[in-house]
Design a protein around this motif. Structure first.
Motif, PDB file in Angstrom:
ATOM      1  N   ARG A 144       0.816  -1.126   0.065  1.00 34.10           N
ATOM      2  CA  ARG A 144       0.089  -0.058  -0.065  1.00 34.10           C
ATOM      3  C   ARG A 144       0.939   1.216   0.000  1.00 34.10           C
ATOM      4  O   ARG A 144       0.398   2.447   0.202  1.00 34.10           O
ATOM      5  N   GLY A 145       2.009   1.262  -0.044  1.00 32.17           N
ATOM      6  CA  GLY A 145       2.972   2.243  -0.050  1.00 32.17           C
ATOM      7  C   GLY A 145       4.515   1.854   0.227  1.00 32.17           C
ATOM      8  O   GLY A 145       4.612   0.875   0.648  1.00 32.17           O
ATOM      9  N   SER A 146       5.301   2.730  -0.144  1.00 32.41           N
ATOM     10  CA  SER A 146       6.813   2.124   0.343  1.00 32.41           C
ATOM     11  C   SER A 146       7.534   3.603   0.192  1.00 32.41           C
ATOM     12  O   SER A 146       7.224   4.567  -0.441  1.00 32.41           O
ATOM     13  N   ASN A 147       8.744   3.361   1.004  1.00 27.53           N
ATOM     14  CA  ASN A 147       9.533   4.397   0.934  1.00 27.53           C
ATOM     15  C   ASN A 147      10.997   3.928   1.415  1.00 27.53           C
ATOM     16  O   ASN A 147      11.214   3.228   2.642  1.00 27.53           O
ATOM     17  N   ILE A 148      12.025   4.211   0.571  1.00 27.97           N
ATOM     18  CA  ILE A 148      13.432   3.555   0.935  1.00 27.97           C
ATOM     19  C   ILE A 148      14.427   4.666   0.628  1.00 27.97           C
ATOM     20  O   ILE A 148      14.553   5.248  -0.059  1.00 27.97           O
TER      21      ILE A 148
END
Ligand code: SER
Length: 634
Positions: free
Chosen positions: A505-509
Motif C-alpha cells: 500500500r505504499g513504500s519509502n526507501i
C-alpha cells in the motif's frame, strides 16, 4: 432547485430508510498512502467493504468532498469539474439491488420530481470467461419501475462505447455495457489487482435533449460524451474480490452508491450547464465581473476560460481548507498547478491584478456556508495563500509568455526538454501549462527530455511525478538499491506468512531503512515477524539471481506478478523476479521464482550482494486494515 436543498433532501431520504448520516472525510486521505486525494465517497470506507465493522452500523449516507485530476483536460465544457460533491449511500452487507434501485428512482422522480421519461439506465453485460454473470436482476427491477410509470423499457445490448456509437439508441431504455458498468478503484475486471473489491454497477443518465454531436460517434447513446446524456449516479453492487485465480465472492454483498450533486442539481433545473447551478454561479459571476466579461454575454472561448478558472479556484479553496499548501511536491504541486492555471486563464481574459481573489473566495464561502462553514471561517487565510501564489506567478507570466512565443515561433514540431524546463525554472510555468500552450500551436513537448533536465537540476523542486519516476527511492546509492531488493523479498515473505491477501500500500526507501505499508487486518504476532525475518534471511543466503524482463502487461499479469495498487501501467512493463538459483536473464524460469513484481528498478543483480542480517525494526498500524513495517539490513 438549490443544491443545498437537494443535498438535504438526499440525506433525509436515506435517513428515513434507516441510514446514519456521517460527515464528509477530508480531501486529504487519512493514513492512506495509496492516493493523494479523496476522489470518491467509498474511498474512506474501503476497509468496511472488506468486512470490518463500521461503528455507525450497516447503512450509511453522506455527501463527500471529492477531487479528481483525471478529468482535468475536460474541464472547460459545461459539465466536467475537478472538485465535486458525491452524494453517497452504502449498504455494508445489508440491503442490495431490490432496495437500492427503487430508492434512487424514488428519490429522483418523487423527491426531486424528475420526469421518468428523461431517465435512461445502464447495467452490466457480464463476462462468461470470467464467470461474471449478466446483470439481469437489475434490468428486471428497472423494467418494473418504468412499467409503474406506464413505460415499456426496452433492453439493448451495446457492450462497448464504440458499438454504442455505431448502433445508437434503438429505442432502448435499459442498456447493457461491459467495462462502463463495472466499478473498482482500479478500473475494469482486468485492471484490478488481487485483493481489490469491485462489482457490477447500474448507472442512471438524464437526457438533456441537446442535439447529438457526430464528433463523438455516428449515433448517440447513454455513454456517449457529446453532452446530451449526463450520468446522475452510480449504484455499485460490490460483491466480488479479485484473486490471483479470478474472482471470488466477498463474505457479504455491499452497495456503494455515488451521485454527483451538481449534476443532479443541473438535471433538477433542466439546464445542462452545471456552472449555472447555484453553488457555482456566484463564483462565475464574481470572476466575470473582474474580467468585465459577463458569462451570459461571453462567447464560448471566454466562457471556457471562466469555467476553468472557476473550477480550479473552487477546488483550490477546498484543498487549502483541508490543509494543503502550494508547493513543489505531490499535493502541493497539484494545488500550485490549479492556482496558476486559473491565474493564467484570467490573465487571458485581461485580468492582470489580484483584485479578483477576494470576491472569488468570498463567493465560494457564501455558496457553502451552511454545509461547510469552515470555508467561511478560514477565508482570510485562504485569500492570503492564493494572493501569495498570485504574487509569485503574475510577475513572470508576461515575460514567460514572450519567451514561449519565441520558442514556438522557432520550434519545428517539438518544444525541447531544456526549453520546457527553462519556462518552469525561470518563469514558473508548470510543465502541463507549457504542454497546453504548445498544443494550441500544434507542438509537442519532449517530456522525457524535460524529466532528464529536471533531474539534473533537481535540488529543492521535486514533483510527485518525478518521485514516482524514481520508484519511491530516496536516492540511488548502493545501500538504497539493496534495501529495494530486500523490499521485494519482504513483501513476498509477508504473503507467505500472512496470506496472499497482503498487498503493498505504499513504500519509502532510504539508505538507512525501508518502509513498507501493506494491507492486513491485525497486529502481527512476534512469531510471525520472526518467520518473515528468517525467510528473507534465507533468501539472502541462497544467492538468488535478480532478473529484469520487459514483457506485455497482460503476460505479466498472467504470470501473477505483483502490481502496485492504484497504479496504471503501460502496455509493456518492466518486471523483476528473484530466484530460482539457476535463473539467467535468458531463462528466468518464472514458475520457480520466489518473488515477481512490476517494478522499474533499480536492483542488485544477486541477493548475495545484500550482505548483513535482515531485521524488522517496527511493526505498527497506519490505518484500519493497513500496517507498516520499518526494517533494515544490520
Ligand atoms: N464508487 C462509485 C463511484 O465513484 C460509486 O460511489 O462512482
Amino acid at each position: 432547485m438549490f443544491a443545498d436543498e437537494i443535498r438535504n433532501r438526499y440525506l433525509k431520504f436515506f435517513e428515513s430508510k434507516g441510514h446514519t448520516i456521517i460527515p464528509s472525510a477530508s480531501l486529504v486521505p487519512e493514513n492512506d498512502p495509496t492516493t493523494l486525494f479523496t476522489s470518491s465517497g467509498m474511498q474512506p470506507l474501503v476497509s468496511y467493504f472488506l468486512g470490518e465493522k463500521h461503528p455507525k452500523g450497516l447503512r450509511l449516507v453522506n455527501s463527500q468532498k471529492s477531487f479528481r485530476t483525471e478529468d482535468i483536460e475536460e474541464v472547460g465544457d459545461n459539465r466536467h469539474t475537478t472538485f465535486f460533491e458525491m452524494l453517497g449511500n452504502w449498504s455494508l452487507g445489508d440491503y442490495f439491488k431490490d432496495e437500492q434501485i427503487p430508492w434512487f428512482f424514488e428519490f429522483l422522480t418523487k423527491d426531486l420530481g424528475l420526469p421518468a421519461d428523461k431517465l435512461y439506465v445502464t447495467v452490466f453485460s457480464g463476462d462468461e470467461k470470467l464467470n461474471l454473470p449478466k446483470d439481469k436482476t437489475s434490468a428486471e427491477i428497472w423494467k418494473n419501475l418504468f412499467r409503474e410509470n406506464d413505460m415499456e423499457a426496452k433492453e439493448v445490448v451495446l457492450e462497448t462505447e464504440a458499438r454504442g456509437g455505431e448502433r445508437g439508441m434503438q429505442e432502448g431504455r435499459i442498456f447493457y455495457y461491459r467495462d462502463k458498468n463495472w466499478w473498482s478503484r482500479s478500473g475494469s475486471p482486468e485492471q484490478m489487482p488481487a485483493g481489490e473489491p469491485g462489482g457490477p454497477d447500474s448507472e442512471v443518465f438524464y437526457d438533456f435533449g441537446t442535439p447529438h454531436d457526430k464528433a463523438f460517434g455516428k449515433y448517440c447513446h447513454p455513454n456517449c460524451n457529446c453532452g446530451r446524456f449526463v450520468e446522475l449516479g452510480n449504484s455499485v453492487f460490490m460483491e466480488y474480490k479479485k484473486t490471483t485465480a479470478g474472482f471470488e465472492k466477498l463474505p457479504k454483498r455491499n452497495v456503494d452508491f455515488g451521485g454527483g450533486l451538481e449534476r443532479i442539481a443541473a438535471a433538477a433545473n433542466n439546464n445542462p450547464d452545471i456552472f449555472m447551478v447555484d453553488i457555482l454561479r456566484p463564483l462565475i459571476d464574481a470572476l466575470g465581473k473582474s474580467a468585465n466579461s459577463g458569462y451570459a454575454e461571453s462567447d464560448e472561448g471566454k466562457r471556457k476560460n471562466l469555467r476553468v478558472a472557476a473550477d480550479h479556484i473552487r477546488a483550490g479553496v477546498f484543498l487549502i481548507s483541508d490543509g494543503v499548501l502550494p508547493g513543489n511536491k505531490e499535493r502541493g504541486y497539484i494545488l500550485r498547478r490549479l492556482i496558476r492555471r486559473a491565474i493564467f486563464k484570467l490573465n487571458r481574459l485581461g485580468v492582470k491584478d489580484g483584485s479578483w481573489i477576494n470576491p472569488a473566495v468570498k463567493a465560494v464561502a457564501s455558496s457553502y456556508q451552511s454545509f461547510y462553514p469552515e470555508i467561511e471561517s478560514g477565508q482570510k487565510e485562504t485569500i492570503g495563500i492564493i494572493l501569495a501564489e498570485f504574487n509569485k506567478f503574475q510577475q513572470t507570466i508576461e515575460s514567460g509568455m514572450k519567451m514561449f512565443k519565441k520558442i514556438a515561433a522557432e520550434a519545428r514540431r517539438v518544444v525541447s526538454g531544456t526549453q520546457a524546463f527553462g519556462l518552469l525554472s525561470t518563469y514558473g510555468f508548470p510543465l502541463e501549462l507549457t504542454a497546453e500552450l504548445a498544443a494550441e500551436k500544434n507542438l509537442k513537448v519532449d517530456d522525457a527530455g524535460f524529466k532528464k533536465e529536471f533531474e539534473k537540476h533537481q535540488t529543492s523542486s521535486r514533483t510527485g511525478s518525478a518521485q514516482k519516476f524514481k520508484g519511491g527511492l530516496a536516492d540511488s546509492s548502493k545501500e538504497t538499491l539493496r534495501l529495494h531488493t530486500v523490499h521485494h523479498l519482504l513483501l513476498r515473505a509477508l504473503q507467505e506468512v500472512l496470506g496472499k491477501s497482503v498487498k503493498q500500500r505504499g513504500s519509502n526507501i532510504t539508505a538507512e531503512r525501508l518502509r513498507l505499508d501493506f494491507s492486513y487486518h491485525s497486529k502481527m504476532m512476534p512469531a510471525e515477524i520472526k518467520k518473515v525475518e528468517s525467510m528473507v534471511n534465507e533468501k539472502i543466503k541462497e544467492s538468488l539471481p535478480v532478473v529484469k524482463t520487459i514483457m506485455p502487461k497482460s503476460e505479466a499479469l498472467k504470470l501473477g506478478a505483483e502490481s502496485e495498487f492504484g497504479q496504471t501501467y503501460p502496455d509493456h512493463v518492466s518486471v523483476y523476479s528473484i530466484g530460482p538459483k539457476e535463473a539467467t536473464p535468458d531463462n528466468p524460469r518464472y514458475k520457480e521464482t520466489f518473488s515477481m513484481e512490476f517494478c522499474g528498478g533499480p536492483h542488485v543483480k544477486n541477493t548475495s550482494e545484500l550482505k548483513g542480517v535482515f531485521k524488522v525494526l517496527k511493526e505498527e498500524a497506519v490505518s484500519a486494515g493497513v500496517r507498516r513495517i520499518k526494517a533494515a539490513l544490520l
